[in-house]
Motif scaffolding. Structure first.
Motif, short mmCIF file in Angstrom:
data_model
loop_
_atom_site.label_atom_id
_atom_site.label_comp_id
_atom_site.label_asym_id
_atom_site.label_seq_id
_atom_site.Cartn_x
_atom_site.Cartn_y
_atom_site.Cartn_z
N ALA A 27 0.85 -1.19 0.00
CA ALA A 27 0.00 0.00 0.00
C ALA A 27 0.89 1.24 0.00
O ALA A 27 2.09 1.17 0.29
N ALA A 28 0.28 2.37 -0.36
CA ALA A 28 1.01 3.64 -0.36
C ALA A 28 0.07 4.76 0.06
O ALA A 28 -1.09 4.81 -0.37
N PHE A 29 0.57 5.65 0.91
CA PHE A 29 -0.18 6.80 1.40
C PHE A 29 0.51 8.05 0.89
O PHE A 29 1.68 8.29 1.19
N LEU A 30 -0.20 8.87 0.12
CA LEU A 30 0.37 10.06 -0.50
C LEU A 30 -0.24 11.32 0.09
O LEU A 30 -1.46 11.40 0.28
N ALA A 31 0.61 12.30 0.37
CA ALA A 31 0.16 13.61 0.81
C ALA A 31 0.70 14.65 -0.16
O ALA A 31 1.91 14.81 -0.28
N ASN A 32 -0.20 15.29 -0.89
CA ASN A 32 0.17 16.34 -1.86
C ASN A 32 1.21 15.87 -2.86
O ASN A 32 2.09 16.65 -3.27
N GLN A 33 1.14 14.61 -3.27
CA GLN A 33 2.06 14.11 -4.28
C GLN A 33 1.30 13.32 -5.35
O GLN A 33 1.51 12.12 -5.54
N PRO A 34 0.40 13.98 -6.07
CA PRO A 34 -0.39 13.27 -7.07
C PRO A 34 0.44 12.64 -8.18
O PRO A 34 0.02 11.65 -8.79
N LYS A 35 1.65 13.18 -8.43
CA LYS A 35 2.49 12.60 -9.47
C LYS A 35 2.95 11.18 -9.12
O LYS A 35 3.39 10.44 -10.00
#
Length: 415
Positions: free
Chosen positions: A366-374
């Protein structure tokens, strides 16, 4: 005999509407009935805690479809209709108003219901749950004269409401039972970031405590916690999770955290399918249950394909959800109930980072992204590939995510 190719969809939420629309767009020629016990036109729920609450979106903008679409696609929309029974042998369906319908296929898209609390004083005015449009209307109207609000539960709905109300100039206090909210979903590192984010925006966050009662003269004026805190407030929002709606059932239908379906959306009863939040479905060798907008849409579309062409399109979706809080867009890909390690890429101090959750073989789950849509597309690919990865390179922001080396080793079952 039932009408040729009559499909009845129970539930006109996100999954139900997309199932009906997909059936028609995929070439289904039969009759489609879309039933819901709610009398309002099908609408989108996520904006209710965000744009709509701040009056940045009106009622028409949150409808799932323009009402004319149902007529154009020849979808028989039956609102205010509650299903009371299904006969899987005779293939009939009964409703509370005494009507009976014949069917050839059924899609259960019944969604979820809110968990509720029974607390002293919970009948006072100004105490709300947010699930339906009526709830949102009542909350927004009430908030016009509120200076202090309490939110019970720091899950995504509670956190989004806290963000929205804080930006409306209301003093917000969150009360959460656990030490770190949503730690079982996103881990300690991300959970600590959530706490800090809200505190930075002036929200008081109380953890390891619980509201036990409310005081007030006809309307709520104070929330009292188990630890003896007395929190002044003129409004309370309760968000303590949801449960799948599985009351529409037949005796042979397998239920375990939702209607149990196979990779094609088929339940344990022939010709009855289920889609969206009300289901448990196979993912990486296990049966999982999630409540995400994106899942509801894609699952419904897959089920529609399998009704037209049985067992032609297995559901191979990588779970995904997002949440907007203040200036931060959160995205989460995959599904990890447990993990062996996490890898941080970026810095939480800049409000732009990604956390990867890996198993013992260094395979990203899994991956959790904060303000990194790229990072969305390469992170999803890492999860789908299910191959061991170089963790040092994964943490190195100078190495493009798509170029992080995969290592030799056996992969898990692919999604």
């Amino acid at each position: 005999m039932p009408h040729v190719n009559t499909t009845i969809i129970i539930g006109a939420g996100i999954a139900g509407v997309h199932a009906a629309e997909s059936l028609r767009n995929e070439g289904y020629q039969g009759q489609i009935m879309l039933m819901d016990r709610d009398s309002q036109m099908p609408y989108d729920r996520p904006p209710l805690s965000k744009e709509w609450m701040k009056e940045e979106s009106d009622n028409a903008n949150i409808l799932l479809r323009n009402p004319a679409i149902y007529e154009k696609l020849d979808i028989d929309l039956k609102l205010g209709v509650e299903v009371t029974g299904i006969d899987s042998q005779r293939k009939t369906l009964d409703t509370k108003d005494g009507s009976s319908y014949e069917w050839e296929k059924i899609i259960l898209a019944t969604g979820t219901s809110l968990r509720t609390l029974a607390l002293v004083g919970d009948d006072l005015r100004g105490i709300f749950y947010l699930r339906k449009m009526d709830d949102a209307v009542a909350i927004r109207d009430h908030m016009q004269h509120v200076k202090q609000a309490v939110i019970i539960g720091a899950g995504f709905i509670g956190a989004e409401l806290a963000s929205t109300l804080s930006e409306m100039g209301i003093d917000v206090t969150i009360v959460e039972r656990s030490s770190y909210p949503m730690e079982n979903i996103v881990g300690r590192q991300a959970s600590a970031y959530f706490l800090d984010l809200h505190k930075r925006h002036g929200v008081q966050v109380i953890t390891e405590d619980a509201v036990t009662q409310f005081h007030g003269e006809g309307k709520v004026e104070e929330a009292i916690t188990a630890e003896g805190r007395r929190i002044p407030c003129q409004a309370v929002m309760i968000g303590v999770g949801v449960i799948p709606n599985t009351e529409v059932s037949v005796s042979q239908l397998e239920i375990d955290q939702g209607y149990v379906v196979n990779a094609y959306g088929e339940t344990s009863v022939s010709d009855i399918y289920a889609a969206g939040d009300c289901t448990s479905w196979p993912y990486q060798g296990a049966s999982i249950h999630i409540e995400h907008w994106d899942h509801a849409v894609n699952h419904a579309k897959t089920v529609a394909k399998n009704i037209i062409h049985p067992q032609s399109a297995p559901y191979t979706y990588t779970p995904y959800f997002w949440s907007d809080q203040y200036h931060v867009r959160f995205q989460y890909f995959g599904h990890a109930k447990e993990w062996s390690k996490t890898v941080l890429r970026g810095s939480a101090e800049t409000d732009a980072f990604t956390i990867f959750y890996l198993d013992a073989q260094d395979i990203v789950q899994a991956a959790f992204l904060a303000n990194q849509p790229k990072h969305a597309l390469p992170a999803r690919r890492l999860i789908q590939q299910q191959k061991p990865i170089d963790t040092q390179a994964l943490a190195d922001v100078n190495i493009a995510l798509k170029k992080v080396p995969r290592l030799q080793g056996e992969s898990n079952t692919s999604v």
